[in-house]
Design a protein around this motif. Structure first.
Motif, PDB file in Angstrom:
ATOM      1  N   SER A 144       0.978   5.459  -0.477  1.00 34.01           N
ATOM      2  CA  SER A 144       0.259   6.719  -0.583  1.00 34.01           C
ATOM      3  C   SER A 144       1.209   7.761  -1.153  1.00 34.01           C
ATOM      4  N   ASN A 145       0.754   8.463  -2.166  1.00 34.15           N
ATOM      5  CA  ASN A 145       1.561   9.515  -2.764  1.00 34.15           C
ATOM      6  C   ASN A 145       0.879  10.846  -2.462  1.00 34.15           C
ATOM      7  N   SER A 162      -2.808  10.364  -4.663  1.00 36.04           N
ATOM      8  CA  SER A 162      -3.320   9.039  -5.008  1.00 36.04           C
ATOM      9  C   SER A 162      -2.858   8.003  -3.984  1.00 36.04           C
ATOM     10  N   PHE A 163      -3.530   6.858  -4.004  1.00 34.17           N
ATOM     11  CA  PHE A 163      -3.228   5.765  -3.097  1.00 34.17           C
ATOM     12  C   PHE A 163      -3.249   4.483  -3.913  1.00 34.17           C
ATOM     13  N   ARG A 164      -2.215   3.655  -3.798  1.00 31.26           N
ATOM     14  CA  ARG A 164      -2.062   2.454  -4.621  1.00 31.26           C
ATOM     15  C   ARG A 164      -1.971   1.237  -3.720  1.00 31.26           C
ATOM     16  N   THR A 165      -2.746   0.193  -4.044  1.00 35.30           N
ATOM     17  CA  THR A 165      -2.706  -1.069  -3.319  1.00 35.30           C
ATOM     18  C   THR A 165      -2.460  -2.192  -4.313  1.00 35.30           C
ATOM     19  N   ALA A 166      -1.411  -2.983  -4.089  1.00 40.73           N
ATOM     20  CA  ALA A 166      -1.076  -4.101  -4.970  1.00 40.73           C
ATOM     21  C   ALA A 166      -1.417  -5.418  -4.266  1.00 40.73           C
ATOM     22  N   ARG A 191      -2.784  -7.592  -9.631  1.00 42.71           N
ATOM     23  CA  ARG A 191      -3.954  -6.720  -9.477  1.00 42.71           C
ATOM     24  C   ARG A 191      -3.533  -5.506  -8.663  1.00 42.71           C
ATOM     25  N   VAL A 192      -3.802  -4.323  -9.188  1.00 40.22           N
ATOM     26  CA  VAL A 192      -3.475  -3.084  -8.495  1.00 40.22           C
ATOM     27  C   VAL A 192      -4.712  -2.203  -8.487  1.00 40.22           C
ATOM     28  N   ASP A 193      -5.092  -1.735  -7.312  1.00 42.96           N
ATOM     29  CA  ASP A 193      -6.226  -0.825  -7.171  1.00 42.96           C
ATOM     30  C   ASP A 193      -5.685   0.567  -6.864  1.00 42.96           C
ATOM     31  N   TYR A 194      -6.316   1.564  -7.445  1.00 45.36           N
ATOM     32  CA  TYR A 194      -5.941   2.948  -7.186  1.00 45.36           C
ATOM     33  C   TYR A 194      -7.135   3.681  -6.596  1.00 45.36           C
ATOM     34  N   CYS A 207       0.864  -1.172   0.000  1.00 47.71           N
ATOM     35  CA  CYS A 207       0.000   0.000   0.000  1.00 47.71           C
ATOM     36  C   CYS A 207       0.908   1.231   0.000  1.00 47.71           C
TER      37      CYS A 207
END
Length: 66
Positions: free
Chosen positions: A13-14, A19-23, A30-33, A11
């Motif tokens: 956070s930028n 934005s926030f990215r979860t792999a 699979r990557v959720d933004y 996880c």
């Protein structure tokens, strides 16, 4: 039987971009933004730009210099 989703392994956070990215450890990856609160604060600006662009597409083309 209840389906269990894989647990995220990254996880990030930028704050600068909002934005926030979860792999997730699956194949294919699979990557959720998602947007942070700061990123969501830009939505009115993005919507206004979309509306301007949509209106511009509908208007007759103008030559440069008009």
């Amino acid at each position: 039987m209840q389906r269990r989703w894989p647990r995220p392994f990254g996880c990030v956070s930028n704050r600068r971009t909002g934005s926030f990215r979860t792999a997730f450890p699956v194949v294919p990856l699979r990557v959720d933004y998602a947007l942070t609160q700061k990123g969501r604060s830009l939505l009115p600006v993005v919507v206004a730009m979309r509306n301007w662009g949509t209106a511009d597409l509908r208007s007759p083309s103008m030559d440069v210099g008009d």
